[in-house]
Motif scaffolding. Structure first.
Motif, PDB file in Angstrom:
ATOM      1  N   MET A 276       0.830  -1.208   0.000  1.00  0.00           N
ATOM      2  CA  MET A 276       0.000   0.000   0.000  1.00  0.00           C
ATOM      3  C   MET A 276       0.866   1.260   0.000  1.00  0.00           C
ATOM      4  SD  MET A 276      -3.239  -0.965   0.048  1.00  0.00           S
ATOM      5  CE  MET A 276      -4.255   0.254   0.815  1.00  0.00           C
ATOM      6  N   ALA A 277       1.923   1.261   0.794  1.00  0.00           N
ATOM      7  CA  ALA A 277       2.755   2.455   0.940  1.00  0.00           C
ATOM      8  C   ALA A 277       3.534   2.797  -0.324  1.00  0.00           C
ATOM      9  CB  ALA A 277       3.722   2.283   2.111  1.00  0.00           C
ATOM     10  N   ILE A 278       4.028   1.787  -1.025  1.00  0.00           N
ATOM     11  CA  ILE A 278       4.888   2.075  -2.177  1.00  0.00           C
ATOM     12  C   ILE A 278       4.120   2.211  -3.484  1.00  0.00           C
ATOM     13  CG2 ILE A 278       6.939   1.039  -1.144  1.00  0.00           C
ATOM     14  CD1 ILE A 278       6.420  -1.439  -2.888  1.00  0.00           C
ATOM     15  N   SER A 279       2.857   1.766  -3.514  1.00  0.00           N
ATOM     16  CA  SER A 279       2.065   1.820  -4.742  1.00  0.00           C
ATOM     17  C   SER A 279       1.329   3.152  -4.831  1.00  0.00           C
ATOM     18  CB  SER A 279       1.064   0.662  -4.788  1.00  0.00           C
ATOM     19  OG  SER A 279       1.740  -0.566  -4.781  1.00  0.00           O
ATOM     20  N   GLY A 280       1.990   4.139  -5.410  1.00  0.00           N
ATOM     21  CA  GLY A 280       1.361   5.440  -5.574  1.00  0.00           C
ATOM     22  C   GLY A 280       0.312   5.439  -6.662  1.00  0.00           C
ATOM     23  N   ASP A 281       0.439   4.511  -7.582  1.00  0.00           N
ATOM     24  CA  ASP A 281      -0.489   4.414  -8.700  1.00  0.00           C
ATOM     25  C   ASP A 281      -0.615   2.942  -9.071  1.00  0.00           C
ATOM     26  OD1 ASP A 281      -2.226   5.228 -10.675  1.00  0.00           O
ATOM     27  OD2 ASP A 281      -0.696   6.094 -11.981  1.00  0.00           O
ATOM     28  N   GLY A 282      -1.510   2.662  -9.992  1.00  0.00           N
ATOM     29  CA  GLY A 282      -1.675   1.283 -10.436  1.00  0.00           C
ATOM     30  C   GLY A 282      -2.974   1.082 -11.165  1.00  0.00           C
TER      31      GLY A 282
ATOM     32  N   GLY B  10      -1.025 -14.291  -1.702  1.00  0.00           N
ATOM     33  CA  GLY B  10      -1.244 -13.138  -2.564  1.00  0.00           C
ATOM     34  C   GLY B  10       0.089 -12.581  -3.036  1.00  0.00           C
ATOM     35  N   LEU B  11       0.125 -12.114  -4.278  1.00  0.00           N
ATOM     36  CA  LEU B  11       1.342 -11.561  -4.875  1.00  0.00           C
ATOM     37  C   LEU B  11       1.051 -10.193  -5.463  1.00  0.00           C
ATOM     38  CD1 LEU B  11       4.349 -12.038  -5.847  1.00  0.00           C
ATOM     39  CD2 LEU B  11       3.314 -12.763  -8.016  1.00  0.00           C
ATOM     40  N   ALA B  12       1.710  -9.171  -4.921  1.00  0.00           N
ATOM     41  CA  ALA B  12       1.644  -7.829  -5.490  1.00  0.00           C
ATOM     42  C   ALA B  12       2.885  -7.631  -6.347  1.00  0.00           C
ATOM     43  CB  ALA B  12       1.590  -6.786  -4.386  1.00  0.00           C
ATOM     44  N   VAL B  13       2.682  -7.125  -7.559  1.00  0.00           N
ATOM     45  CA  VAL B  13       3.780  -6.836  -8.478  1.00  0.00           C
ATOM     46  C   VAL B  13       3.823  -5.327  -8.646  1.00  0.00           C
ATOM     47  CG1 VAL B  13       4.748  -7.229 -10.767  1.00  0.00           C
ATOM     48  CG2 VAL B  13       3.419  -9.040  -9.645  1.00  0.00           C
ATOM     49  N   VAL B  14       4.909  -4.729  -8.140  1.00  0.00           N
ATOM     50  CA  VAL B  14       5.027  -3.275  -8.152  1.00  0.00           C
ATOM     51  C   VAL B  14       6.229  -2.887  -9.015  1.00  0.00           C
ATOM     52  CG1 VAL B  14       5.216  -1.189  -6.744  1.00  0.00           C
ATOM     53  CG2 VAL B  14       4.089  -3.233  -5.801  1.00  0.00           C
ATOM     54  N   ARG B  15       5.954  -2.071 -10.017  1.00  0.00           N
ATOM     55  CA  ARG B  15       6.976  -1.623 -10.966  1.00  0.00           C
ATOM     56  C   ARG B  15       7.492  -0.246 -10.550  1.00  0.00           C
ATOM     57  NH1 ARG B  15       3.946  -1.575 -15.708  1.00  0.00           N
ATOM     58  NH2 ARG B  15       3.570   0.635 -15.500  1.00  0.00           N
ATOM     59  N   PHE B  16       8.806  -0.082 -10.664  1.00  0.00           N
ATOM     60  CA  PHE B  16       9.452   1.188 -10.358  1.00  0.00           C
ATOM     61  C   PHE B  16      10.195   1.682 -11.590  1.00  0.00           C
ATOM     62  CE2 PHE B  16       8.790  -0.656  -6.243  1.00  0.00           C
ATOM     63  CZ  PHE B  16       8.516   0.423  -5.423  1.00  0.00           C
ATOM     64  N   PRO B  17      10.233   2.995 -11.797  1.00  0.00           N
ATOM     65  CA  PRO B  17      10.916   3.526 -12.972  1.00  0.00           C
ATOM     66  C   PRO B  17      12.435   3.360 -12.913  1.00  0.00           C
ATOM     67  CG  PRO B  17      10.159   5.315 -11.567  1.00  0.00           C
ATOM     68  CD  PRO B  17       9.624   4.036 -10.992  1.00  0.00           C
ATOM     69  N   GLY B  18      12.983   3.224 -11.737  1.00  0.00           N
ATOM     70  CA  GLY B  18      14.430   3.107 -11.588  1.00  0.00           C
ATOM     71  C   GLY B  18      14.818   1.943 -10.697  1.00  0.00           C
ATOM     72  N   ASP B  19      15.939   2.093 -10.078  1.00  0.00           N
ATOM     73  CA  ASP B  19      16.580   1.105  -9.231  1.00  0.00           C
ATOM     74  C   ASP B  19      15.810   0.883  -7.926  1.00  0.00           C
ATOM     75  OD1 ASP B  19      18.641  -0.020  -7.408  1.00  0.00           O
ATOM     76  OD2 ASP B  19      19.960   0.416  -9.106  1.00  0.00           O
ATOM     77  N   LEU B  20      15.658  -0.367  -7.501  1.00  0.00           N
ATOM     78  CA  LEU B  20      14.970  -0.661  -6.237  1.00  0.00           C
ATOM     79  C   LEU B  20      15.732  -0.125  -5.025  1.00  0.00           C
ATOM     80  CD1 LEU B  20      13.606  -4.272  -6.813  1.00  0.00           C
ATOM     81  CD2 LEU B  20      12.296  -2.153  -6.636  1.00  0.00           C
ATOM     82  N   ALA B  21      17.007   0.105  -5.165  1.00  0.00           N
ATOM     83  CA  ALA B  21      17.776   0.681  -4.060  1.00  0.00           C
ATOM     84  C   ALA B  21      17.293   2.091  -3.729  1.00  0.00           C
ATOM     85  CB  ALA B  21      19.264   0.705  -4.405  1.00  0.00           C
ATOM     86  N   LYS B  22      16.532   2.688  -4.645  1.00  0.00           N
ATOM     87  CA  LYS B  22      16.000   4.043  -4.437  1.00  0.00           C
ATOM     88  C   LYS B  22      14.483   4.043  -4.277  1.00  0.00           C
ATOM     89  CE  LYS B  22      19.800   5.895  -7.099  1.00  0.00           C
ATOM     90  NZ  LYS B  22      20.231   6.408  -8.390  1.00  0.00           N
ATOM     91  N   ALA B  23      13.892   2.888  -4.010  1.00  0.00           N
ATOM     92  CA  ALA B  23      12.443   2.780  -3.850  1.00  0.00           C
ATOM     93  C   ALA B  23      11.965   3.651  -2.689  1.00  0.00           C
ATOM     94  CB  ALA B  23      12.042   1.327  -3.615  1.00  0.00           C
TER      95      ALA B  23
ATOM     96  N   GLN C  16       8.203   5.590  -0.793  1.00  0.00           N
ATOM     97  CA  GLN C  16       6.755   5.565  -0.654  1.00  0.00           C
ATOM     98  C   GLN C  16       6.119   6.256  -1.843  1.00  0.00           C
ATOM     99  OE1 GLN C  16       6.300   6.685   3.754  1.00  0.00           O
ATOM    100  NE2 GLN C  16       4.316   5.916   3.131  1.00  0.00           N
ATOM    101  N   GLY C  17       5.098   5.627  -2.382  1.00  0.00           N
ATOM    102  CA  GLY C  17       4.323   6.223  -3.447  1.00  0.00           C
ATOM    103  C   GLY C  17       4.962   6.225  -4.820  1.00  0.00           C
ATOM    104  N   ALA C  18       6.179   5.726  -4.955  1.00  0.00           N
ATOM    105  CA  ALA C  18       6.901   5.790  -6.233  1.00  0.00           C
ATOM    106  C   ALA C  18       6.598   4.624  -7.164  1.00  0.00           C
ATOM    107  CB  ALA C  18       8.404   5.857  -5.981  1.00  0.00           C
ATOM    108  N   GLY C  19       5.949   3.569  -6.656  1.00  0.00           N
ATOM    109  CA  GLY C  19       5.707   2.385  -7.465  1.00  0.00           C
ATOM    110  C   GLY C  19       4.357   2.389  -8.160  1.00  0.00           C
ATOM    111  N   TYR C  20       4.250   1.524  -9.157  1.00  0.00           N
ATOM    112  CA  TYR C  20       3.014   1.337  -9.910  1.00  0.00           C
ATOM    113  C   TYR C  20       2.589  -0.112  -9.718  1.00  0.00           C
ATOM    114  CZ  TYR C  20      -0.301   1.191 -13.781  1.00  0.00           C
ATOM    115  OH  TYR C  20      -1.439   1.052 -14.528  1.00  0.00           O
ATOM    116  N   LEU C  21       1.426  -0.330  -9.108  1.00  0.00           N
ATOM    117  CA  LEU C  21       0.907  -1.684  -8.877  1.00  0.00           C
ATOM    118  C   LEU C  21       0.400  -2.225 -10.204  1.00  0.00           C
ATOM    119  CD1 LEU C  21       0.209  -3.942  -6.821  1.00  0.00           C
ATOM    120  CD2 LEU C  21      -2.036  -2.835  -6.584  1.00  0.00           C
ATOM    121  N   GLU C  22       1.201  -3.083 -10.843  1.00  0.00           N
ATOM    122  CA  GLU C  22       0.836  -3.577 -12.173  1.00  0.00           C
ATOM    123  C   GLU C  22       0.026  -4.865 -12.125  1.00  0.00           C
ATOM    124  OE1 GLU C  22       4.184  -6.108 -14.389  1.00  0.00           O
ATOM    125  OE2 GLU C  22       4.807  -4.053 -14.032  1.00  0.00           O
TER     126      GLU C  22
END
Length: 167
Positions: A116-122, A138-151, A153-159
């Motif tokens: 919930m915290a990292i999925s800003g959109d989806g 349950g499996l959530a798949v969250v896509r980030f535009p860049g490196d996971l080392a920089k993940a 809150q709110g930066a991910g897209y719940l795909e």
């Protein structure tokens, strides 16, 4: 682009008298569901470069079920994925994430809280499913535009949000 796969362990049986919660094994449906999720991950080409797994027995058995059906990459085990909060999960993702993909096999409420915290959109359907709770396997798949080392809150897209009931 990088992907974070957040998997809640499969269904476990109740603790027997004298058994620690940490040592609870999967029940029969949990074993079957872990295998189904491994098959679903393989069919969708959700292949992690690295897996971070709770040391709890039910999480380790979930990993075994997945690994029998799909590649799980290199695996690291952490007691913190059993005992700590979603902020710790995010720290572990940042510490071990890179430009590829990472699977975290953990527990609730931490897995749900992090998703919930990292999925800003989806996707609308995926967000609606996540808002109804995070079931076992349950499996959530969250896509980030860049490196996971920089993940963050709110930066991910719940795909995607999958359960063993999904085809």
């Amino acid at each position: 682009m990088s992907r974070l796969y957040l998997l809640r362990h499969a269904k476990a049986g109740w603790a027997m008298p004298g058994m620690r919660d940490f040592d609870r094994p999967l029940d029969a449906s949990g074993h079957a569901d872990a295998e189904k999720m491994g098959t679903a991950m393989r069919s969708r080409s959700y292949v992690p470069d690295l897996t971070l797994c709770s040391n709890a027995k039910r999480a380790r058995e979930t990993l075994e079920g997945l690994a029998g059906q799909t590649d799980t990459g290199k695996v690291l085990f952490f007691d913190a994925l059993y005992s700590e909060d979603a902020a710790c999960y995010l720290r572990l993702v940042r510490d071990h994430g890179g430009p590829g993909s990472l699977l975290v096999i953990g527990h609730n409420p931490m897995t749900e809280d992090l998703a919930m915290a990292i999925s800003g959109d989806g996707g609308e359907a995926e967000r609606a499913m996540l808002n109804h709770g995070f079931p076992t396997s349950g499996l959530a798949v969250v896509r980030f535009p860049g490196d996971l080392a920089k993940a963050t809150q709110g930066a991910g897209y719940l795909e995607a949000f999958l359960t063993p009931a999904d085809p």
